[in-house]
Scaffold this motif. Structure first.
Motif, PDB file in Angstrom:
ATOM      1  N   ARG A  93      80.922  -0.008 -36.569  1.00 11.52           N
ATOM      2  CA  ARG A  93      80.657   1.409 -37.259  1.00 11.52           C
ATOM      3  C   ARG A  93      79.373   1.726 -37.075  1.00 11.52           C
ATOM      4  O   ARG A  93      79.050   3.145 -36.820  1.00 11.52           O
ATOM      5  N   LEU A  94      78.164   1.054 -37.244  1.00 10.26           N
ATOM      6  CA  LEU A  94      76.833   1.537 -37.648  1.00 10.26           C
ATOM      7  C   LEU A  94      76.415   1.914 -36.041  1.00 10.26           C
ATOM      8  O   LEU A  94      75.698   2.923 -35.718  1.00 10.26           O
ATOM      9  N   MET A  95      76.843   1.117 -35.104  1.00  5.11           N
ATOM     10  CA  MET A  95      76.405   1.202 -33.757  1.00  5.11           C
ATOM     11  C   MET A  95      76.997   2.563 -33.293  1.00  5.11           C
ATOM     12  O   MET A  95      76.498   3.343 -32.309  1.00  5.11           O
ATOM     13  N   GLU A  96      78.176   2.644 -33.477  1.00  4.00           N
ATOM     14  CA  GLU A  96      78.790   4.223 -33.248  1.00  4.00           C
ATOM     15  C   GLU A  96      78.335   5.161 -33.851  1.00  4.00           C
ATOM     16  O   GLU A  96      78.057   6.252 -33.113  1.00  4.00           O
ATOM     17  N   ALA A  97      77.905   5.166 -34.851  1.00  5.65           N
ATOM     18  CA  ALA A  97      77.129   6.217 -35.591  1.00  5.65           C
ATOM     19  C   ALA A  97      75.802   6.680 -35.244  1.00  5.65           C
ATOM     20  O   ALA A  97      75.639   7.737 -35.290  1.00  5.65           O
ATOM     21  N   PHE A  98      75.112   5.574 -34.736  1.00  4.82           N
ATOM     22  CA  PHE A  98      73.629   5.757 -34.702  1.00  4.82           C
ATOM     23  C   PHE A  98      73.229   5.577 -33.272  1.00  4.82           C
ATOM     24  O   PHE A  98      72.109   5.986 -32.881  1.00  4.82           O
ATOM     25  N   GLY A  99      73.976   4.871 -32.551  1.00  2.71           N
ATOM     26  CA  GLY A  99      73.737   4.725 -31.069  1.00  2.71           C
ATOM     27  C   GLY A  99      73.060   3.566 -30.566  1.00  2.71           C
ATOM     28  O   GLY A  99      73.239   2.979 -29.349  1.00  2.71           O
ATOM     29  N   SER A 100      72.445   2.825 -31.418  1.00  7.27           N
ATOM     30  CA  SER A 100      71.487   1.742 -31.056  1.00  7.27           C
ATOM     31  C   SER A 100      71.094   0.904 -31.929  1.00  7.27           C
ATOM     32  O   SER A 100      71.134   1.467 -33.274  1.00  7.27           O
ATOM     33  N   PHE A 101      70.669  -0.305 -31.656  1.00  7.92           N
ATOM     34  CA  PHE A 101      70.003  -1.120 -32.893  1.00  7.92           C
ATOM     35  C   PHE A 101      69.015  -0.752 -33.750  1.00  7.92           C
ATOM     36  O   PHE A 101      69.003  -0.796 -34.779  1.00  7.92           O
ATOM     37  N   ASN A 102      68.024  -0.166 -32.810  1.00  7.42           N
ATOM     38  CA  ASN A 102      67.008   0.374 -33.169  1.00  7.42           C
ATOM     39  C   ASN A 102      67.186   1.716 -34.131  1.00  7.42           C
ATOM     40  O   ASN A 102      66.554   1.956 -35.080  1.00  7.42           O
ATOM     41  N   ALA A 103      67.981   2.657 -33.700  1.00  7.36           N
ATOM     42  CA  ALA A 103      68.600   3.626 -34.394  1.00  7.36           C
ATOM     43  C   ALA A 103      68.977   3.397 -35.784  1.00  7.36           C
ATOM     44  O   ALA A 103      68.791   4.062 -36.677  1.00  7.36           O
ATOM     45  N   VAL A 104      69.643   2.425 -35.892  1.00  5.88           N
ATOM     46  CA  VAL A 104      70.462   1.860 -36.981  1.00  5.88           C
ATOM     47  C   VAL A 104      69.304   1.533 -38.100  1.00  5.88           C
ATOM     48  O   VAL A 104      69.192   1.642 -39.125  1.00  5.88           O
ATOM     49  N   LYS A 108      62.256   9.529 -27.217  1.00  6.60           N
ATOM     50  CA  LYS A 108      63.076   8.474 -27.446  1.00  6.60           C
ATOM     51  C   LYS A 108      62.881   7.352 -26.454  1.00  6.60           C
ATOM     52  O   LYS A 108      63.016   6.081 -27.093  1.00  6.60           O
ATOM     53  N   SER A 109      62.579   7.522 -25.297  1.00 12.56           N
ATOM     54  CA  SER A 109      62.629   6.298 -24.350  1.00 12.56           C
ATOM     55  C   SER A 109      61.201   6.306 -23.607  1.00 12.56           C
ATOM     56  O   SER A 109      60.990   5.394 -22.681  1.00 12.56           O
ATOM     57  N   ALA A 148      54.000   0.022 -27.335  1.00  7.94           N
ATOM     58  CA  ALA A 148      55.171  -0.581 -28.177  1.00  7.94           C
ATOM     59  C   ALA A 148      55.099  -0.383 -29.569  1.00  7.94           C
ATOM     60  O   ALA A 148      56.247  -0.065 -30.117  1.00  7.94           O
ATOM     61  N   TYR A 149      54.080  -0.562 -30.330  1.00  3.28           N
ATOM     62  CA  TYR A 149      53.920   0.127 -31.685  1.00  3.28           C
ATOM     63  C   TYR A 149      54.458   1.446 -32.002  1.00  3.28           C
ATOM     64  O   TYR A 149      55.054   1.786 -33.123  1.00  3.28           O
ATOM     65  N   CYS A 150      53.848   2.212 -31.103  1.00  2.84           N
ATOM     66  CA  CYS A 150      54.199   3.697 -31.526  1.00  2.84           C
ATOM     67  C   CYS A 150      55.841   4.019 -31.279  1.00  2.84           C
ATOM     68  O   CYS A 150      56.213   4.600 -32.263  1.00  2.84           O
ATOM     69  N   HIS A 151      56.281   3.336 -30.215  1.00  3.64           N
ATOM     70  CA  HIS A 151      57.805   3.407 -29.922  1.00  3.64           C
ATOM     71  C   HIS A 151      58.423   2.931 -31.097  1.00  3.64           C
ATOM     72  O   HIS A 151      59.391   3.643 -31.812  1.00  3.64           O
ATOM     73  N   ALA A 152      57.946   1.794 -31.614  1.00  6.50           N
ATOM     74  CA  ALA A 152      58.761   1.114 -32.602  1.00  6.50           C
ATOM     75  C   ALA A 152      58.784   1.785 -34.138  1.00  6.50           C
ATOM     76  O   ALA A 152      59.590   1.680 -34.695  1.00  6.50           O
ATOM     77  N   THR A 153      57.635   2.407 -34.265  1.00  6.21           N
ATOM     78  CA  THR A 153      57.651   2.984 -35.498  1.00  6.21           C
ATOM     79  C   THR A 153      57.909   4.546 -35.373  1.00  6.21           C
ATOM     80  O   THR A 153      58.257   4.967 -36.642  1.00  6.21           O
ATOM     81  N   MET A 154      57.922   5.276 -34.520  1.00 10.01           N
ATOM     82  CA  MET A 154      58.231   6.523 -34.354  1.00 10.01           C
ATOM     83  C   MET A 154      59.347   7.088 -33.510  1.00 10.01           C
ATOM     84  O   MET A 154      59.687   8.390 -33.596  1.00 10.01           O
ATOM     85  N   SER A 155      59.785   6.695 -32.521  1.00  7.22           N
ATOM     86  CA  SER A 155      60.608   6.894 -31.530  1.00  7.22           C
ATOM     87  C   SER A 155      62.180   7.342 -32.027  1.00  7.22           C
ATOM     88  O   SER A 155      62.659   8.277 -31.372  1.00  7.22           O
ATOM     89  N   HIS A 156      62.484   6.783 -32.897  1.00  8.10           N
ATOM     90  CA  HIS A 156      63.771   7.086 -33.691  1.00  8.10           C
ATOM     91  C   HIS A 156      63.750   8.068 -34.887  1.00  8.10           C
ATOM     92  O   HIS A 156      64.833   7.871 -35.797  1.00  8.10           O
ATOM     93  N   ARG A 157      62.679   8.333 -35.311  1.00  5.90           N
ATOM     94  CA  ARG A 157      62.477   9.183 -36.363  1.00  5.90           C
ATOM     95  C   ARG A 157      63.169  10.474 -36.322  1.00  5.90           C
ATOM     96  O   ARG A 157      63.183  11.164 -35.266  1.00  5.90           O
ATOM     97  N   GLU A 158      63.686  10.959 -37.407  1.00  5.31           N
ATOM     98  CA  GLU A 158      64.538  12.165 -37.351  1.00  5.31           C
ATOM     99  C   GLU A 158      63.552  13.434 -37.806  1.00  5.31           C
ATOM    100  O   GLU A 158      64.055  14.738 -37.750  1.00  5.31           O
ATOM    101  N   THR A 159      62.401  13.331 -38.255  1.00  4.84           N
ATOM    102  CA  THR A 159      61.444  14.365 -38.556  1.00  4.84           C
ATOM    103  C   THR A 159      60.091  13.970 -37.681  1.00  4.84           C
ATOM    104  O   THR A 159      59.926  12.836 -37.434  1.00  4.84           O
ATOM    105  N   GLU A 160      59.185  14.878 -37.448  1.00  4.68           N
ATOM    106  CA  GLU A 160      57.879  14.780 -36.800  1.00  4.68           C
ATOM    107  C   GLU A 160      57.152  14.080 -37.840  1.00  4.68           C
ATOM    108  O   GLU A 160      56.810  14.386 -39.000  1.00  4.68           O
TER     109      GLU A 160
END
Length: 239
Positions: free
Chosen positions: A63-74, A226-227, A125-137
């Motif tokens: 359900r979580l994967m379906e709702a958010f799309g990926s492990f990182n996004a969850v 995102k990617s 890698a650090y920037c993507h880990a901490t920022m790529s899935h945020r929903e606000t800037e």
């Protein structure tokens, strides 16, 4: 009259055998094969085991994967959005946020107090880990010393889904306070598209002007999607 002994505590309910067996098999596969042997939804199950010790977590992981799309996004999802799912409670949110914080701390340890230009991939890698899935800037600033060693990683501001307020004088002032010789700007685009906007370009120009007046170098401005990411210097937007 002799005191009455309290009743013995009730035994904790045991997991059903099919749950115990599934968890044992999944843990064994992870132990023997590492993360590469485990797809994202099963990695999420491993995280949920601790939050829900007697429950079959496979439906919730799906359900979580379906709702958010990926492990990182969850892991990166805001607590309020996670709690909006009827199956998710505070224990699940806490466990997910512990894993997220651990991942961020590990990624950060690989860049702090290191020569940034020789560990550029780790920085990205650090920037993507901490920022790529945020929903606000979010706008972050990396401050470097004369040897381009990262001496400070600071969040300058948070904003909305498409805007974050940044003040060039504050960036320059902070660089002087910690004796930084160079700066790298980083912000994310929640839309997922890292293409710089006109306001991004204008704001970068104003920060560059403020830093240059003080003899401080602006190495780059990274926009995290995102990617992928876009570098202002690689695009010729910083000369």
């Amino acid at each position: 009259m002799a005191p009455v002994a309290p009743p013995p505590p009730a035994a904790s309910p045991r997991q059903p055998s099919y749950i115990r067996g599934h968890r044992q098999r999944l843990r064994r596969r992870f132990t023997e094969g590492g993360a590469e042997a485990i797809p994202d939804y099963e990695m999420l199950e491993l995280v949920l085991f601790r939050a829900l010790p007697r429950q079959d977590v496979k439906p919730l992981a799906s359900r979580l994967m379906e709702a958010f799309g990926s492990f990182n996004a969850v892991l990166s999802a805001p607590p309020a959005r996670l709690l909006a799912l009827p199956e998710v409670g505070p224990a699940v949110v806490c466990e997910l946020k512990i894993v997220e914080a651990a991942a961020h701390r590990l990624a950060r340890s690989r860049v702090m107090n290191r020569q940034v230009l020789s560990s550029w991939d780790a920085l990205l890698a650090y920037c993507h880990a901490t920022m790529s899935h945020r929903e606000t800037e979010q706008f972050r600033i990396f401050y470097l010393d004369r040897k381009n060693v990262l001496i400070a990683d600071e969040e300058q501001a948070r904003g909305t889904v498409d805007h974050v307020p940044v003040y060039p004088r504050e960036v320059a002032k902070r660089a002087l306070e910690i004796n930084a010789s160079a700066v790298i700007l980083v912000h994310n685009h929640p839309s997922g598209d890292p293409t710089p906007s006109d306001s991004d370009i204008d704001m970068t120009g104003r920060i560059l002007q403020a830093l240059t007046a003080l003899g401080i170098v602006l190495h780059d401005h990274l926009v995290i999607g995102k990617s992928r990411e876009i570098s202002f210097r690689a695009e010729g937007l910083i000369l």
